[in-house]
Design an enzyme around this catalytic site. Sequence first.
Site, PDB file in Angstrom:
ATOM      1  N   HIS A   1       0.922  -1.301   0.058  1.00  0.00           N
ATOM      2  CA  HIS A   1       0.043  -0.134  -0.237  1.00  0.00           C
ATOM      3  C   HIS A   1       0.749   1.218   0.015  1.00  0.00           C
ATOM      4  O   HIS A   1       2.129   1.507   0.241  1.00  0.00           O
ATOM      5  CB  HIS A   1      -0.996  -0.120   1.064  1.00  0.00           C
ATOM      6  CG  HIS A   1      -0.330   0.160   2.482  1.00  0.00           C
ATOM      7  ND1 HIS A   1      -0.521   1.570   2.986  1.00  0.00           N
ATOM      8  CD2 HIS A   1       0.067  -0.652   3.432  1.00  0.00           C
ATOM      9  CE1 HIS A   1      -0.013   1.265   4.461  1.00  0.00           C
ATOM     10  NE2 HIS A   1       0.278   0.106   4.569  1.00  0.00           N
TER      11      HIS A   1
ATOM     12  N   ASP B   1       6.225   2.655   7.266  1.00  0.00           N
ATOM     13  CA  ASP B   1       4.800   2.004   6.959  1.00  0.00           C
ATOM     14  C   ASP B   1       4.114   3.236   6.199  1.00  0.00           C
ATOM     15  O   ASP B   1       3.490   3.931   6.726  1.00  0.00           O
ATOM     16  CB  ASP B   1       4.305   1.665   8.402  1.00  0.00           C
ATOM     17  CG  ASP B   1       2.615   0.997   8.319  1.00  0.00           C
ATOM     18  OD1 ASP B   1       2.427   1.062   6.903  1.00  0.00           O
ATOM     19  OD2 ASP B   1       2.434   1.081   9.077  1.00  0.00           O
TER      20      ASP B   1
ATOM     21  N   GLU C   1      -5.267   1.535   2.819  1.00  0.00           N
ATOM     22  CA  GLU C   1      -4.921   0.304   3.604  1.00  0.00           C
ATOM     23  C   GLU C   1      -5.076   0.674   5.241  1.00  0.00           C
ATOM     24  O   GLU C   1      -5.687  -0.165   5.828  1.00  0.00           O
ATOM     25  CB  GLU C   1      -3.434  -0.503   3.356  1.00  0.00           C
ATOM     26  CG  GLU C   1      -3.195  -1.603   4.039  1.00  0.00           C
ATOM     27  CD  GLU C   1      -2.584  -1.612   5.659  1.00  0.00           C
ATOM     28  OE1 GLU C   1      -2.217  -2.428   6.148  1.00  0.00           O
ATOM     29  OE2 GLU C   1      -2.327  -0.452   5.991  1.00  0.00           O
ATOM     30  N   GLU C   2      -4.583   1.916   5.369  1.00  0.00           N
ATOM     31  CA  GLU C   2      -4.423   2.077   6.804  1.00  0.00           C
ATOM     32  C   GLU C   2      -6.062   2.273   7.561  1.00  0.00           C
ATOM     33  O   GLU C   2      -6.138   1.910   8.892  1.00  0.00           O
ATOM     34  CB  GLU C   2      -3.704   3.620   7.479  1.00  0.00           C
ATOM     35  CG  GLU C   2      -2.557   3.359   6.887  1.00  0.00           C
ATOM     36  CD  GLU C   2      -1.559   2.629   7.578  1.00  0.00           C
ATOM     37  OE1 GLU C   2      -1.919   1.892   8.496  1.00  0.00           O
ATOM     38  OE2 GLU C   2      -0.218   2.545   7.298  1.00  0.00           O
TER      39      GLU C   2
ATOM     40  N   ASP D   1       4.519  -4.657   3.087  1.00  0.00           N
ATOM     41  CA  ASP D   1       4.043  -3.528   3.727  1.00  0.00           C
ATOM     42  C   ASP D   1       5.167  -2.761   4.284  1.00  0.00           C
ATOM     43  O   ASP D   1       5.700  -1.909   3.743  1.00  0.00           O
ATOM     44  CB  ASP D   1       2.961  -3.739   4.790  1.00  0.00           C
ATOM     45  CG  ASP D   1       2.150  -2.674   5.231  1.00  0.00           C
ATOM     46  OD1 ASP D   1       2.833  -1.611   5.191  1.00  0.00           O
ATOM     47  OD2 ASP D   1       1.224  -2.893   5.583  1.00  0.00           O
TER      48      ASP D   1
ATOM     49  N   HIS E   1       3.324   4.312  13.034  1.00  0.00           N
ATOM     50  CA  HIS E   1       2.092   5.222  13.012  1.00  0.00           C
ATOM     51  C   HIS E   1       2.351   6.664  13.848  1.00  0.00           C
ATOM     52  O   HIS E   1       1.263   7.205  13.900  1.00  0.00           O
ATOM     53  CB  HIS E   1       1.142   4.517  13.681  1.00  0.00           C
ATOM     54  CG  HIS E   1       0.279   3.472  12.743  1.00  0.00           C
ATOM     55  ND1 HIS E   1      -0.784   2.698  12.764  1.00  0.00           N
ATOM     56  CD2 HIS E   1       0.969   2.964  11.583  1.00  0.00           C
ATOM     57  CE1 HIS E   1      -1.035   2.020  11.751  1.00  0.00           C
ATOM     58  NE2 HIS E   1       0.296   2.091  10.933  1.00  0.00           N
TER      59      HIS E   1
END
Length: 676
Positions: free
Chosen positions: A328, A338, A375-376, A404, A488
């Site tokens: 993604h 990420d 995706e998140e 990923d 994140h």
Amino acid sequence: MSITTTSLAFLLAALSYFLFSSPPKQHYHTLFLSPPFSNNASIALNLRTLTRRPHIAGSDANAEAAAFVLSIFTSSSLKTHLVSYHVSLTYPLHRSLVLTPTQSAKPITFTLKQENLVDNNPYANEVTPTFHGYAKSGNVSGPVVYANYGRVQDFVGLNVSGAVVVARYGKIYRGDIVRNAYHAGAVGVVIYTDERDYGGGGDECFPVSKWMPPSGVQVGTVYNGLGDPTTPGWESVDGCERLSEEEVEMSGDMPRIPSLPISAADAEVILKSVVGDVVDGDVYPVGPGPGVLNLSYIGETVIAKIENVIGVIEGEEEPDRYVILGNHRDAWSFGAVDPNSGTVVLLEIAQRLDKLKRRGWKPRRTIILCNWDAEEYALIGSTEWVEENREMLASRAVAYLNVDCAVSGPGFRASATPQLDELIKQAAQEVRDPDNTTQTVYDSWIGSSNSGVIGRLGDLTSDYASFVQHVGVPAADMRFGGGYPVYHSMYDDFTWMEKFGDPMFQRHVAMASVLGLVALRLADEEVLPFNYVSYASELMKSAQDLEKDNLNNSIDVSMLFKSIQDLSTAAQEIHIEKEGIKGALKVRELNDRLMMGERALTDRDGLSGRTWYKHLVYGPAKYNEYGSKSFPGIDDAIDNAKRVKTKASWGLVQHEIWRVSRAIRHASLVLKGELT
Ligand SMILES: *[C@@H]1O[C@H](CO)[C@@H](O)[C@H](O)[C@H]1NC(C)=O
Ligand SMILES: *[C@@H]1O[C@H](CO)[C@@H](O)[C@H](O)[C@H]1NC(C)=O
Ligand SMILES: *[C@@H]1O[C@H](CO)[C@@H](O)[C@H](O)[C@H]1NC(C)=O
Ligand SMILES: *[C@@H]1O[C@H](CO)[C@@H](O)[C@H](O)[C@H]1NC(C)=O
Ligand SMILES: *[C@@H]1O[C@H](CO)[C@@H](O)[C@H](O)[C@H]1NC(C)=O
Ligand SMILES: *[C@@H]1O[C@H](CO)[C@@H](O)[C@H](O)[C@H]1NC(C)=O
């Protein structure tokens, strides 16, 4: 392999190209791995470009990133196109968090801001305010209760009725923390990053060390399903049927109470306002109160356009058989690990395949590179695409290979459906470990703490979920490094990667080599390199674990063992059959059986009460989406029976065991290729 033997192999491969008009595929595979084919500088440059601005799903910056991926695909002579969907996303409109430490104390209002710690970052102000995707809007107030990791067991004996729960990240999926808190009676939840889990550097943190700064916040979704919540089971094309907001809420996968992610610094202040018993070995008392939290979160829900970027290399002999690679693109903020470490690995593979094509290579089967969006939020881009193309994938997809967070540090890790285990191990033996060039990735992997263990794909952690759990496509997921402290947060940026994640970008190179080689062998080998003998032994382990799970005496598991035994026999037979196979149609027929073996483990009715999940062997754990379960349907039923303790509930356990046994039996019939 040493440098000299690699160069020698490269020379031989190059030589053979000049001597023979059509060198065997292995020569190209050797070329693919050779140093002149890789380019860590271009990997670094691509990552810098992709992570320049925060690029959350639905934003202009993410559309810009899609255009960049498309341009690299196109310049690598892939046939490219964009697939757009219109999906329900949420963004924060209003957030506030106020602590009243004691009745007489002055309230403390938290700023809820991550501190910009990187100089010359003109885009820091574009970072979306910290929030939880799909969080429930509302204003709540209640005494503070500390609930550790927010697992089901953490709430046992805890009175959180009317309370605002403070839980820490680190053991289960955040959506399950919110759900567990709701079921326990809480009115709101704040989830924080504890130094005990993500600190570790003493006073030092990013940008001096790799650790999460005190103001760092782990953003993320709290939705418990996957795909666009307004189109469960079908694709979100423009103008399509959609559930109403009320119907979405009734689905049971939406959070029922407001929540916010918070920093370690804010959590420390909040937890100081709590008195009460100290949890077993833990430093914080649990409350309730006297501190009171007022939490307000107002989100807006929009139907936003998302874009998957698709690039295709058509197969020469079997264009209708697909080897799919995916990653993604959307990120909560800058997304260096990420997901864009994975995106640049995908781009590196595209560029290496272009070089192979220029030397005359054509894949036997079609290779499809997919760069997913959103995706998140809920694995949306991949899920909508899988739902839209379900029949085509079910009849034509050979395998799906996911990447990923490709690189967050040293140490190779992999998860897969078990027929791919051997292929992954073989590929890892062909590539040098970027952190110890005297040995292979495989040597380091088996010598590491996880000693070459391959995980399974029953969880909802990344975009393989729909492929495996909805359609039954054999799949794999790979990475270097495990969990990383700035996950994140806005500190997962290019600086973090360049300083701590992969200073030479050689881990990225190695990832592209292993993943790319697995893809090449799946795309090029005449007989698919699937090994179902490993599948059967993996199932045997799961069945033995199940038997140990002190089932009720009335439960019979013999049919499960029998079906696995049959699969093992069929797997050994097809393994022998592979050796002597001749003739294009015969090879094709054998490959079809290998491809369809995984599909047989799916069932049209799906898991009981969770019918979208079709795979009866691998699916998500009911109380933790990050947890992968073997036999999730049996597990759910046992869970239920142990609670309600009725004859009927144990009968359902037996029924689920029968269902799994039948699916495994069907897989062995498919491998045999004979009608009963
Ligand atoms: C929630 O609180 C905010 C201020 O914190 C206020 O602006 C908003 O009107 C409140 N909403 C409701 C439904 O009470
Ligand atoms: C749980 O806490 C709530 C509010 O703090 C209180 O009203 C209730 O009596 C408590 N319940 C028990 C069983 O202690
Ligand atoms: C928190 O909310 C409660 C209930 O709505 C309210 O009585 C109280 O004044 C609020 N506290 C602050 C500091 O806003
Ligand atoms: C590198 O690999 C060799 C074996 O090939 C091993 O002896 C050595 O300890 C490894 N070095 C490190 C730093 O792990
Ligand atoms: C690429 O790798 C080489 C050799 O390890 C190293 O010298 C160089 O600095 C790396 N380039 C980047 C951009 O990291
Ligand atoms: C086993 O199942 C029976 C009903 O079939 C039930 O009465 C009994 O309590 C169960 N035993 C255990 C240990 O759960």
